[in-house]
Every structure is written in C-alpha cells, then in structure tokens.
Scaffold this motif. Structure first.
Motif, PDB file in Angstrom:
ATOM      1  N   THR A 453      17.529   8.424 -12.901  1.00  0.00           N
ATOM      2  CA  THR A 453      17.175   7.279 -13.740  1.00  0.00           C
ATOM      3  C   THR A 453      15.990   7.606 -14.632  1.00  0.00           C
ATOM      4  O   THR A 453      16.004   7.315 -15.838  1.00  0.00           O
ATOM      5  CB  THR A 453      16.851   6.065 -12.848  1.00  0.00           C
ATOM      6  N   MET A 454      14.959   8.219 -14.054  1.00  0.00           N
ATOM      7  CA  MET A 454      13.781   8.588 -14.841  1.00  0.00           C
ATOM      8  C   MET A 454      14.117   9.676 -15.867  1.00  0.00           C
ATOM      9  O   MET A 454      13.610   9.661 -16.993  1.00  0.00           O
ATOM     10  CB  MET A 454      12.666   9.070 -13.912  1.00  0.00           C
ATOM     11  N   ALA A 457      16.061   8.076 -18.769  1.00  0.00           N
ATOM     12  CA  ALA A 457      15.152   7.267 -19.585  1.00  0.00           C
ATOM     13  C   ALA A 457      14.187   8.145 -20.375  1.00  0.00           C
ATOM     14  O   ALA A 457      13.882   7.854 -21.542  1.00  0.00           O
ATOM     15  CB  ALA A 457      14.378   6.306 -18.686  1.00  0.00           C
ATOM     16  N   LEU A 668      12.007   1.093 -22.878  1.00  0.00           N
ATOM     17  CA  LEU A 668      12.046   1.815 -21.609  1.00  0.00           C
ATOM     18  C   LEU A 668      12.792   1.024 -20.553  1.00  0.00           C
ATOM     19  O   LEU A 668      13.598   1.584 -19.783  1.00  0.00           O
ATOM     20  CB  LEU A 668      10.619   2.107 -21.151  1.00  0.00           C
ATOM     21  N   VAL A 672      16.084   2.320 -18.589  1.00  0.00           N
ATOM     22  CA  VAL A 672      16.144   2.417 -17.131  1.00  0.00           C
ATOM     23  C   VAL A 672      17.347   1.662 -16.578  1.00  0.00           C
ATOM     24  O   VAL A 672      18.014   2.114 -15.653  1.00  0.00           O
ATOM     25  CB  VAL A 672      14.827   1.894 -16.506  1.00  0.00           C
ATOM     26  N   THR A 698      22.281   8.091 -12.246  1.00  0.00           N
ATOM     27  CA  THR A 698      21.239   7.066 -12.226  1.00  0.00           C
ATOM     28  C   THR A 698      21.550   5.990 -11.194  1.00  0.00           C
ATOM     29  O   THR A 698      22.680   5.893 -10.681  1.00  0.00           O
ATOM     30  CB  THR A 698      21.101   6.418 -13.602  1.00  0.00           C
ATOM     31  N   LEU A 727      15.809  -0.623  -8.555  1.00  0.00           N
ATOM     32  CA  LEU A 727      15.939  -0.786 -10.004  1.00  0.00           C
ATOM     33  C   LEU A 727      15.245  -2.070 -10.459  1.00  0.00           C
ATOM     34  O   LEU A 727      14.580  -2.101 -11.511  1.00  0.00           O
ATOM     35  CB  LEU A 727      17.422  -0.823 -10.373  1.00  0.00           C
ATOM     36  N   PHE A 730      11.560  -1.351 -10.429  1.00  0.00           N
ATOM     37  CA  PHE A 730      11.203  -0.524 -11.582  1.00  0.00           C
ATOM     38  C   PHE A 730      11.027  -1.392 -12.831  1.00  0.00           C
ATOM     39  O   PHE A 730      10.025  -1.295 -13.540  1.00  0.00           O
ATOM     40  CB  PHE A 730      12.300   0.513 -11.830  1.00  0.00           C
ATOM     41  N   THR A 731      12.014  -2.213 -13.097  1.00  0.00           N
ATOM     42  CA  THR A 731      11.971  -3.052 -14.288  1.00  0.00           C
ATOM     43  C   THR A 731      10.801  -4.032 -14.234  1.00  0.00           C
ATOM     44  O   THR A 731      10.099  -4.252 -15.234  1.00  0.00           O
ATOM     45  CB  THR A 731      13.293  -3.828 -14.421  1.00  0.00           C
ATOM     46  N   PHE A 734       7.573  -2.121 -14.945  1.00  0.00           N
ATOM     47  CA  PHE A 734       7.441  -1.784 -16.359  1.00  0.00           C
ATOM     48  C   PHE A 734       7.039  -3.009 -17.174  1.00  0.00           C
ATOM     49  O   PHE A 734       6.157  -2.938 -18.036  1.00  0.00           O
ATOM     50  CB  PHE A 734       8.755  -1.207 -16.885  1.00  0.00           C
TER      51      PHE A 734
END
Length: 752
Positions: A453-454, A457, A668, A672, A698, A727, A730-731, A734
C-alpha cells in the motif's frame, strides 16, 4: 379612494420588517441545526464502522478455552492404552489397547456402546502396536508370526426417524487377513508403519534386535483386477542400539528413531538403499527427551523434554542439503507426560503428570491455554477430527474436554514480525491465505500488504505531486484567463473517469507498452522536462519583435508541439537504444545482467496510472488555494519591486500553503485507498521490494480479491477485516495530520 402607502416609520412597516427578521432567524437556526445533525451523524457513522470492525476483529486475539465435559471409566484397565479419540460430533469416544481391543463409549451417559476384539490365528499373539498419523485414525498390530494387521476407526452416520445415529466400526484397509511383514516369521517388535492404497511400509525390530524396513508395493493385475503386492525387505544400517520411540512420515520417505537425546533420521524412499541423512542432537540444558511427535503435515518434529520444554524442528535448506534444525521452542511449561497434535492445524496439546493441560500453536508461537485439571497419571491424548474436543486418558478413565480454539494461527507477532514457516530457508513476511492442501499452514502477515500500500502510494505521489502542483501554480498564477477557463475544467473532469477504466487500460495497454518500449519511457522521463525548460528559456530569450508577432495569450499552448515531438522521438529511438545498449532485449538484460526481477505489471505502471487518478484531486484543490490568494498581496509585492517569481515563492505559495498541503494529503489518502487500479495493474504479488520493476499487493486490493472467497467467521475472514481496519487507521491518521498541519500553516501565514 385614497391609496394608503406604508411609510418607513409606520407600524405596519415595522411589523413587516420584524416578520422577515424572524423568518430569517428561523431559517438560520434550522440550517444550523441541520448542519449540526448532519455532522453528528457522519461522526456517529464513522464510530459505528470503527466499532464494528473491532467487533469482527476481536475474536482472533482471544485465547482458547478448554472445558471438562465428561469422565468415563473404561474396561480392560489392566492393558496399556495405544490410542484414544472421539468422532466428529463428539458423541462417541473410543479407546484402543495395545492388544487390539477397541471399545466405544457414549459421551452422554458414559455407557459402553460397542466393543471389538481381534481374532488371531491360534498361537499368535500381539507383540507390538503402532499408530499412524492422527488424521487417519489408523493403527497396526505387530504379531508374533512376523505379520501385521492394519485397522482403522470409522463412524457411520445415519438418520433413522430423523434422529442422528452414529455407528462405530472397525475397517481393515489391507484386508482382514494379516499382512506378512517378516518372511522369516520373526516376531514384530517396536513397530511403526504407514499405509496407502498402493504402498505400505513397516519399520520394526526383529527378535535379534536388528532394525528392518519392509515395503509392500501394490500393482493392479489387469486380468483379475486384484492388487498384487511385491515385498522388499532391507536392514537399517547404523540403527541405534536402544530405540525409545519410532516414527514414519505419511509420505513414506523418512524414518525417525529416537535414542536418548538423539533422533536418527533415515531416507527410506528407496527401500533397497536406506540412508542415514542426519542425527539430530536434541540435547538441551541437561534435560531429557521424553517424547517425539509429528506435527500436522508431518513436516515438523515436536520434541518434548522432562523439564517442560517443547522444541520444534523442521528441515531447512543449507550448504549440506535439507537438514532438520531447531526453529522455536516453548518454555515455562510443566514437566510433560503426554503430547498430541491436531489433525490439520499446527496446534498441539501437552499434559503434565499433575494434570496441567496446555494448548499451544507453533506458527504464531502462542500459548493458547493453560489450566490444571483433576487428571491423575495422564496417559494418551487425542484430538477430535474438528479439533473442538480432546480426549485424555488418566486414572483409568477417559476424560473429554470441549475446546474453543477458532483462531490459533493469528497473533500480533505473526502478523507484523517475520515468521519462520515450514519449508522456508529463513523467517519472512508472507501473505498466503489459502492452498489446496488440508494441512496447509496459513500465512497471514499483514506487513507485505501494508508495504505494498505504501509502495503504490509512494510511486503514485512521486508521479502526481510534481505535475499537479506545478500545473496548479502555473494555471492559477501565470496562465491567461481564457486558457485557464478551458484547462481547469478539463483536468477536473478527469476525476470523473472511473478508476476501473484506468486500471483496465493500465493492465492491458500501458503495461505491455512500457515493457516493449522501456528505454523510450526512461528517455521520455528525462527528455520531456528538459525540453520544456529549454523551450521556456528559449522563449524568454527571443527578441521582443518576435514575441509581439505571436499572441501572448496562448503562449503556453505552444508547448504542445514540443511535447508531441519529444514523445514521438522517445518511442522512435527506443528500439535503436535497446539494440545498442541492451542486446535487443531490455527485460532480459535487467533480469540476467542486473539481477533485478522484472514484472510486466509493476510499480512504474501503477505510479503512472494511479498518478493520473490522483492528479485531478491535488490539482483542483491546490489551484483553488493559489488562485484564492488575495490580489492585493501579490500586487503589493510587485509594487515594492519584487519579481513575479519572488512574489510567487515568498508571498503566494506561503499564503496558499495550507490549501496546497491539504491537496497533497487528500491525494495521498486517495492513493492509499485506491482499489481497482492496483488490483488490475500490479500483478497482486505480496512481496516487499522497493524495485520499480516489481509489483505489489495492497490492503485494498487484497480485500477486494479475497473477501468474496473467505469463509464467514474464519481466521482469514477476520484478518481481512483487520486489514480494512488498518486501512481505516491509515486514512484517519493522514487526514488528522493534514488538518493539524493545515491549521498551523494557516495560523502562521494568516497575517500576510
């Protein structure tokens, strides 16, 4: 009739004005309440999603639970026990004694359901007994006349009068007539065996103390359609003098003989050329080996010690070939009286002489359960076929326990740290959730997915951020209004393009195109910005009379021919460069000469395709932020003598920095969470390599691929929900970081 005109100061005018004010106040209040309710509901929805994900995920981190159900006194208590077990429904227990006596007991009331004893030829006695792999529920009796009788436990299931009826019985896989193992008629001692429909192997010690291997291979007679057996008998050279325990792998390739703290491993694939391949030195801190057992799949050996340690060994490739090596050990256990493993998973159970029962799992290196029960002098143990029950023989009774152990293979360590899996040369991060084998060891590491995933992105942002930010700056600050009115809506409408279309084009058109013209693509990435900057510099150096002949309003459109020519030139020269520098095959050169794996669907393809999906988001927000900078700031800077470039870098961009940063973080977040492009253009290989020529998998793509195939409530299913939770986090992180930084930038530059 005189008309009445409402004067501004009259009472009716004041009433009208008051009515309008009250209606406006009501609308404002209603709008405020509506926005508040809407925002609150969004927040509540996010919380509900968050807690539902936690609700689904939580069971995978729960420990196992073992509960005592029933104790049943068994008959023939004066004869040692060979094996114990229970049927799939946990309704009928059985006990097999070393003389071949098989008794079945009902779990509900402990009554004897049926009993079977073996009828042997006159004068023939049972001299040894052996148990096959747990999943086979099969055993063999070595006889005094050099023969062996193979038997299996079987449960018939019927529904008379719509009631379930379980009927236990014995089956004879090789027939009711004993199989001749030793042609000389020597008594069979210390037997171990494996049976398949076309091959049987028996390892035993004869009356002279010599270890032998007897293999029977069957072939169907085309005339009679009967199986004809051919026997091969060999002496096992270099066998230890005093064998305590013997095991044979179900594939009939290896034989293991334990003597003291050493385990002798033989290659028995060729019965006429038996070879000692390794002597495992299991010495450990003056502890004594008391049992060895095969884990499910028979790729690992479990070695238990009297000090309460269990070590796992399996074969690892090395300079001397595939040899057994200690991989992990379980400490702080009580002294071990008995050990047994599940049918298909990598769980095993141990019990101490004091009755302390422990349940453990090798791959996740977890101690799932540990509790002391009233078990005096425990002996043999056995799991149920579904691993939801375990039978322990102790104090001349059969004790059955229910086992709740749904997700033993999952642990925080196994998902985020390297794990040494069976057959692997070293510990690795691996995601491989399914296989065609029942004894498959699920590999559920989330690290390759988070890394993928990283990686996706990163390459998408590496492609998208410079183009979108530079485009936004030029469009908002330098471009003429007429062209801006055309360019901005065109780029923004790109965001409406379905990502499945971009993924389809990336996987089926762009990936082969890049592979075929890789030198041209690399040249294009260098040549295009160089030519654009060169063209801009050349334009700035043109004489004023030449510039006046060209319409300044459309000067940026003059780069279109340059871009088209550079693109055509790069692809045209690609074959020439490929022949001159890479021997006509760039992919082969990269793979063979540079040692870099090249996948057709790789990070370069994903970066370009997903970059095009992210560019409209970043461009639109950043362009609005730059264009919204008050004109008096830039005009004042210019009036004070600053150049347009100085005004841009020191006034406009600083003022617009909160919006630009938000644009990048929004892009971003989009990268992601992207699913379809990475699903169709990456190859979906769960690897951890930063190489631009290799693919990835991902979190989002993995969920889309595997969720429809996962069994509801399984470990795989819940780990996929954990991937969704990661996930989500992560979002959330961010967006939170973006908001914090945006607020700080706004506070810092709001005074400009």
């Amino acid at each position: 009739m005189e008309s009445q005109v409402t004067q501004p100061g009259s009472a009716s005018h004041n009433m009208l004005k008051g009515g309008r004010s009250s209606r406006r106040a009501f609308k404002d209040k209603a709008a405020q309440i509506g926005v508040t309710i809407g925002g609150t509901m969004v927040f509540v929805a996010l919380l509900l999603i968050f807690f539902y994900l936690l609700y689904v995920i939580k069971p995978i981190f729960d420990s196992a639970d073992v509960t005592h159900l029933k104790s049943v006194s068994y008959q023939h208590a004066d004869t040692a026990t060979l094996m114990v077990g229970v049927d799939e429904q946990n309704e009928v227990m059985y006990r097999v004694s070393v003389d071949g006596q098989v008794d079945f007991y009902t779990v509900a009331d402990g009554s004897l359901l049926s009993s079977f004893s073996q009828s042997l030829p006159e004068g023939v006695t049972v001299t040894s007994a052996a148990v096959a792999a747990s999943s086979e529920q099969r055993f063999a009796l070595g006889l005094s006349n050099g023969q062996a009788l193979i038997l299996g436990i079987e449960f018939g299931l019927t529904y008379p009068d719509n009631k379930r009826l379980i009927t236990p019985k014995l089956r004879y896989p090789a027939g009711e007539t004993p199989v001749t193992v030793d042609e000389s008629g020597s008594p069979i001692s210390k037997l171990t065996f494996i049976y398949t429909s076309d091959k049987m192997s028996f390892a035993y010690e004869d009356h002279l103390g010599v270890w032998r291997l007897s293999r029977l291979e069957g072939e169907e007679n085309l005339m009679t359609e009967q199986i004809e057996w051919t026997t091969t008998t060999s002496i096992i050279q270099d066998a230890p003098k005093t064998v305590v325990q013997q095991l044979m792998t179900p594939d009939q390739r290896q034989l293991m003989l334990q003597m003291g703290n050493k385990v002798f491993v033989y290659d028995i694939r060729d019965a006429e050329a038996i070879e000692l391949i390794q002597v495992i030195d299991a010495e450990k801190d003056k502890s004594k080996v008391n049992q060895i057992a095969l884990l499910a799949g028979a790729s690992s050996i479990l070695v238990s010690y009297d000090s309460g340690v269990v070590a796992q060994y399996f074969q690892v490739n090395g300079s001397k070939g595939r040899l057994y090596q200690e991989i992990r050990e379980f400490n702080d256990l009580p002294p071990i009286a008995s050990i047994t493993s599940e049918f298909y998973r990598k769980s095993f159970a141990v019990v101490s002489p004091e009755g302390e029962l422990s349940l453990l799992y090798t791959t996740s290196h977890r101690e799932l359960f540990d509790e002391k029960f009233d078990l005096k002098n425990p002996g043999k143990m056995g799991f149920s076929p579904r691993s939801n029950a375990i039978v322990v023989e102790a104090d001349k009774k059969l004790h059955i326990f229910s086992v709740e152990n749904s997700h033993p293979e999952v642990s925080w360590t196994a998902m985020w740290n390297k794990v040494w899996y069976e057959g692997y040369p070293e510990p690795k991060f691996v995601w491989q959730s399914t296989s065609g084998s029942d004894d498959f060891e699920a590999k559920l590491s989330l690290m390759p997915l988070a890394f993928g995933t990283m990686k996706a992105a990163f390459y998408a942002m590496l492609f998208a951020v410079p183009l979108s930010i530079a485009g936004a700056i030029y469009t908002a600050y330098f471009m003429s209004p007429k062209v801006r009115a055309l360019v901005k809506p065109t780029i923004e409408i790109m965001e409406a393009l379905p990502t499945v279309i971009l993924g389809f084009l990336a996987g089926l058109w762009l990936a082969p195109l890049i592979e075929e013209h890789l030198p041209g693509i690399l040249i294009l990435l260098v040549l295009l910005p160089t030519c654009i900057l060169t063209s801009a510099y050349a334009w700035s150096r043109l004489p004023a009379q030449w510039k006046q002949r060209l319409p300044e309003v459309y000067q940026e459109l003059m780069l279109i021919p340059v871009i088209c020519f550079v693109g055509w030139f790069s692809f045209a020269i690609s074959p020439i460069i490929e022949v001159a520098l890479f021997d006509g095959n760039t992919r082969q050169f990269i793979t063979n000469e540079l040692g870099i794996t090249f996948d057709q669907r790789n990070a370069l393809v994903v970066g370009i395709a997903m970059g095009f999906a992210v560019i409209p988001t970043i461009f639109s927000i950043a362009e609005d932020a730059i264009f919204s900078v008050p004109r008096h700031l830039s005009n004042g800077s210019l009036a004070l003598g600053a150049t347009p470039w100085q005004t841009l870098t020191r006034v406009v961009l600083l003022t617009a920095s909160p919006g630009i940063f938000s644009a990048v973080m929004m892009g971003l977040g989009r990268a992601v969470g992207e699913t379809m492009i990475v699903l169709m253009a990456t190859g979906n290989t769960a690897i951890m390599e930063w190489s631009v020529f290799e693919g990835m998998r991902t979190l989002a793509a993995n969920i889309a691929v595997e969720m429809p195939e996962s069994a509801i409530g399984s470990s795989h299913y819940r780990v996929l929900f954990l991937a969704a939770f990661v996930l989500f986090v992560f979002t959330f992180l961010f967006n939170t970081i973006a908001e914090v930084v945006r607020q700080r930038l706004r506070d810092r530059y709001s005074s400009l």
